[in-house]
Motif scaffolding. Structure first.
Motif, short mmCIF file in Angstrom:
data_model
loop_
_atom_site.label_atom_id
_atom_site.label_comp_id
_atom_site.label_asym_id
_atom_site.label_seq_id
_atom_site.Cartn_x
_atom_site.Cartn_y
_atom_site.Cartn_z
N GLY B 416 69.42 -16.87 -26.43
CA GLY B 416 67.99 -16.66 -26.61
C GLY B 416 67.25 -17.92 -26.99
O GLY B 416 67.84 -18.98 -27.17
N SER B 417 65.94 -17.76 -27.08
CA SER B 417 65.10 -18.85 -27.56
C SER B 417 64.95 -18.71 -29.06
O SER B 417 64.73 -17.62 -29.57
N ASP B 420 60.89 -17.95 -29.76
CA ASP B 420 60.17 -16.79 -29.24
C ASP B 420 60.88 -15.52 -29.69
O ASP B 420 62.00 -15.24 -29.27
N LYS B 422 60.48 -12.38 -29.06
CA LYS B 422 60.83 -11.36 -28.07
C LYS B 422 62.08 -11.76 -27.28
O LYS B 422 62.97 -10.94 -27.06
N ILE B 423 62.13 -13.03 -26.90
CA ILE B 423 63.30 -13.50 -26.15
C ILE B 423 64.54 -13.50 -27.04
O ILE B 423 65.64 -13.14 -26.62
N SER B 446 60.44 -8.06 -31.94
CA SER B 446 59.51 -8.88 -31.14
C SER B 446 58.24 -9.18 -31.90
O SER B 446 57.53 -10.13 -31.56
#
Lengths: 407, 473
Positions: B416-417, B420, B422-423, B446
């Motif tokens: 993931g990021s 961010d 959500k990511i 998120s």
């Protein structure tokens, strides 16, 4: 969204949900006020895990067989060095339980020296299970006697029942919410820099769920809110009460503060683990455990002051121990145990229940103190008076009027 | 949101890691899936060397101390030596659970220690427990039950904890004085808790005669060597009858050994032990049919634990919850799984021990011989739950003493990021749960604010570890 109706959480009382979606702080205050009207009597059960030796807690020094059976672990007579505190010329309190003597002398403490039921067995796990579910010999009972008690009381605040234990005691197994805690003072989310966001997002995860995780999540947040609104919980003990540092002291101190804070709590369970399973060298273990127990119970009574009128404390264990000392200065698993009861409605200063005696013919299976009071009768009587419960809390058994512990 | 074949494979891998191990580390489910799930299971059942783990443990110099050395420290004026032994012993457990490749072995060491429970804080048990786990439990966890049983019966920690060192025949020593006498503790718990179980139907008389079998099994001294010793003079040589086994008069140490032989082969023991294993590996209330099969394997293989585990893992019931985990984690399972999911580096057990204490399951510190319950449901309560949520948030923020966590790195490892929310949430859900997080949970994750303290990654990771889905396996 579907509610799990078997949990009975939102069906009670005036129909306001105390937990879950739709919970508003103001409704808790309304519920607390309603609870105060409904009844303020509190039942406190102190459960000594391990099979505490009743014959050493309340010593039948007047029984002709006592000293021969107990030999090197017998307690000395009143007046002798390290001797028991005389109660009535026949029984005496272990010297470390002397802090309870004023309660006896004030007529607030009753003692039942031979409580039990042979169906409990001599297995720790089974005896505790049978005692707590209230059905000796039957393993399929899915709820505990205190869960059934709480279910019969109006109101459904999560603080109605509080257990000071590390896991839910089997006495509370069942649908009623119980606040299980070890330390109420720190019962909050710790996320210091982002607490509001953390709580909001966690509640968003837990509130909508209908499974066991959703249930415990909602109960946790309800408990945090209820406790946050009770600064009185942090108040110091009153009337100069000093609790011992042992866990039983901390638990009883918090129990007293919960009662004083007026959260609508009707039932408190204090789980006490310690060295009670005295198979060997029991003198030292008993001294240690009874010292903290005696100090904690006495401090509790002192701390509550006049409010002790609204409380009955019952102290019991899953079984007592063999009447004769074994080969290691200890005792093995037995049958009847010694139960203590003190508080407002207790008819104290009395030994309750017939003393069965320690002669070989009087012993159960030639080794254990026999019981003369069925524990279910004692539990039912106290629950009837403190919690207003009329019907039997013990499936398959109809308790009688009771042994006469409370008025 | 659809579930792809890759997700199903990941879920199967996650399930195996959750049941035969302490849960996935970031990227681990993908790794064992690509290496082959069958192969991973076979390797777990036949643990090989783990040099990386040994390197981590090598700085804990007291781990290798023989029993006599720790007992000497127990008898010493300065108790700090013993303190270090116990600290390192606790640290090793966490390091093994979090960093060890042989996860099933660590799960079973935990399981069997709990089954043959000893309470570490009780006198002589303090120096004896490290040796007990290392010398009596660990070598046999996937071996023969009889060997494991015998090793625990003879180890001084058990001989002490259940008072068997005081269990002797009553002897007259002149002047009308009697010394010694039977102590029932070990004889009772051997049957009730270690072998056939309380419902097997033995009587009080059986308990007494079981205890008589072990008279004379003792410890040479409690302050210097602390070794097992058998004292013939303390043994009750009378005839005995225990739950169907008759032992003629004149026996010695072999009375106890023969009783262990008998109990370890008893069908009730096969069932009792198999049920507990199934409870740990499969479900709080395991299906009777699966338990029966496992018990049959137990009897057919003369108590080969790895064969019993194979039968359980090979059962269809093992997979029932693979796509909807329901079995709640007991506190230790939750804590270790959170440490692994956070890709934590463990240096000491300090913060972990405090958390386990708050959740009601301090390591090695269960007072009664019943051990800790294997039923996750028994541990679900508000106090423990709050402690779990707090531990999760602290851990991700790097605030658990003795443990280092880099939340950004962990999230990136999961794919993931780190910036961010959500990511990050989607990646953690895919990597650690096979996309098993609910839409409410991923939705909440998120919504973590894009700026603030602790970092976005730490907050998303912390909330993931505190999520309802993380509480079950």
């Amino acid at each position: 969204m579907r509610w799990d109706l078997s949990r009975r959480v939102f069906l009670k009382g005036a129909g306001l949900a105390a937990v879950g979606v739709g919970f508003h702080p103001s409704s808790l205050l309304v519920r607390t006020a309603q609870a105060a009207e409904a009844g303020t009597q509190v039942l406190v059960q102190v459960f000594l895990r391990g099979g505490a030796d009743g014959l050493n807690q309340v010593v039948p020094y007047g029984d002709p067989d006592y000293y021969d059976l107990r030999r090197e672990i017998a307690q000395a007579r009143p007046g002798q060095s390290g001797g028991v505190s005389n109660l009535d010329g026949y029984f005496g309190l272990h010297s470390e339980l002397a802090p309870l003597l004023p309660l006896w002398q004030d007529g607030r403490l009753a003692i039942l020296p031979a409580v039990g039921n042979y169906g409990l067995t001599r297995s720790h796990f089974d005896a505790q299970d049978f005692m707590e579910t209230g059905t000796p010999g039957i393993k399929t009972t899915a709820d505990g006697w205190l869960d059934r008690s709480i279910a019969r009381i109006a109101g459904s605040e999560v603080t109605q029942a509080v257990a000071f234990a590390s896991v839910l005691p089997r006495s509370f197994l069942g649908g009623e919410p119980v606040l299980v805690a070890q330390n109420l003072a720190t019962f909050d989310l710790r996320a210091r820099t982002w607490r509001t966001e953390a709580e909001t997002l966690l509640r968003a995860m837990y509130d909508p769920r209908t499974d066991a995780q959703g249930q415990v999540g909602r109960e946790t947040f309800a408990a945090i809110q209820a406790l946050a609104r009770s600064p009185g919980l942090m108040a110091a003990p009153a009337n100069g009460a000093v609790y011992p540092t042992a866990t039983v002291g901390s638990s009883l101190r918090q129990a007293a503060s919960v009662i004083k804070a007026g959260l609508g709590t009707r039932c408190i369970f204090v789980n006490v683990t310690g060295g009670f399973d005295t198979h060997a060298n029991q003198l030292a273990a008993n001294t240690n455990d009874y010292r903290s127990l005696g100090q904690a119970l006495a401090a509790f009574a002192t701390d509550l002051g006049r409010q002790l009128d609204d409380v009955v404390v019952m102290v019991n264990t899953e079984f007592g121990r063999t009447s004769a000392v074994n080969g290691s200065g200890g005792t093995d698993h037995g049958s009847a145990h010694c139960m203590l009861a003190f508080g407002g409605r207790v008819r104290g200063g009395r030994i309750v229940g017939r003393w069965p005696g320690l002669s070989r013919a009087d012993l159960h299976e030639g080794r254990d103190l026999a019981f003369t009071v069925d524990y279910r009768d004692a539990f039912q009587e106290i629950a009837r008076v403190q919690l207003g419960i009329a019907d039997s809390l013990f499936p398959g058994y109809t308790p009688g009027a009771g042994p006469g512990i409370v008025a | 949101m659809s579930v792809s074949p890759q997700d199903i494979g990941i879920r199967a891998a996650v399930h195996l890691l959750n049941r035969l191990g302490f849960g996935p580390r970031p990227g681990e489910a993908r790794a064992i899936l690509s290496g082959g799930l069958d192969r991973w299971v076979r390797e777990q059942l036949d643990p090989g060397a783990d040099p990386e783990l040994e390197t981590r443990l090598s700085r804990l110099s007291t781990l290798a101390y023989p029993l006599s050395q720790t007992v000497a420290l127990y008898g010493a004026e300065d108790q700090r030596g013993l303190g270090q032994v116990i600290d390192e012993f606790n640290t090793a457990k966490v390091i093994r659970a979090v960093h060890g490749r042989n996860q099933l072995q660590e799960v079973l060491v935990d399981f069997w220690f709990n089954h043959f429970n000893v309470y570490i804080a009780d006198g002589f048990a303090r120096p004896a427990t490290p040796s007990y786990e290392r010398d009596a439990i660990r070598p046999h966890v996937l071996g023969r039950f009889r060997d494991l049983l015998g090793a625990t019966a003879r180890h001084p920690a058990m001989v002490y904890y259940l008072d068997n060192y005081l269990n002797t025949v009553a002897r007259s020593v002149g002047g009308g004085r009697i010394v010694g006498g039977i102590n029932e503790n070990y004889g009772r718990e051997l049957m009730e808790l270690h072998t056939v179980g309380v419902d097997a139907g033995y009587s009080q008389a059986d308990v007494v005669d079981a205890a008589r079998c072990f008279t004379g099994w003792g410890i040479d001294n409690l302050r210097s060597s602390g070794s097992f010793v058998y004292r013939p003079v303390a043994h009750d040589t009378g005839a005995k009858s225990v739950f169907g086994l008759t032992l003629p008069a004149g026996g010695g140490q072999e009375d106890g050994e023969r009783l262990l032989d008998y109990l370890s082969r008893h069908p009730a023991a096969a069932r009792f032990v198999s049920r507990k294993l199934a409870q740990r590996l499969v479900a709080d209330d395991p299906a009777g049919s699966m338990v029966d099969r496992a018990a049959q394997t137990f009897l057919a293989t003369d108590g080969d634990i790895s064969e019993v585990v194979k039968t359980i893992v090979g059962s269809p019931e093992f997979w029932t919850e693979a796509f909807a985990p329901v079995k709640p984690k007991v506190p230790a399972e939750f804590v270790f799984s959170a440490l692994r999911a956070a890709d934590a580096e463990v240096t000491t057990a300090r913060g972990v021990s405090a958390a386990l204490q708050a959740m009601g399951q301090p390591a090695y510190a269960c007072v009664p011989p019943t051990g800790y319950s294997n039923r996750g449901d028994d541990w679900t309560n508000p106090s423990s739950h709050l402690a779990r949520m707090n531990f999760a948030l602290d851990l991700a923020a790097g605030a658990v003493a003795g443990v280092a966590v880099d939340a950004r790195a962990a999230v990136r490892k999961a794919g993931g990021s780190a910036e961010d929310a959500k990511i990050a949430a989607a990646a953690l859900s895919a990597d650690l749960f096979g996309r098993g997080l609910s839409s409410e949970t991923t939705g909440a994750l998120s919504r973590v604010a894009p700026a603030g303290s602790p970092s976005v990654a730490a907050r998303v990771l912390g909330l993931t570890l505190a999520s309802p889905e993380m509480q079950a396996r």
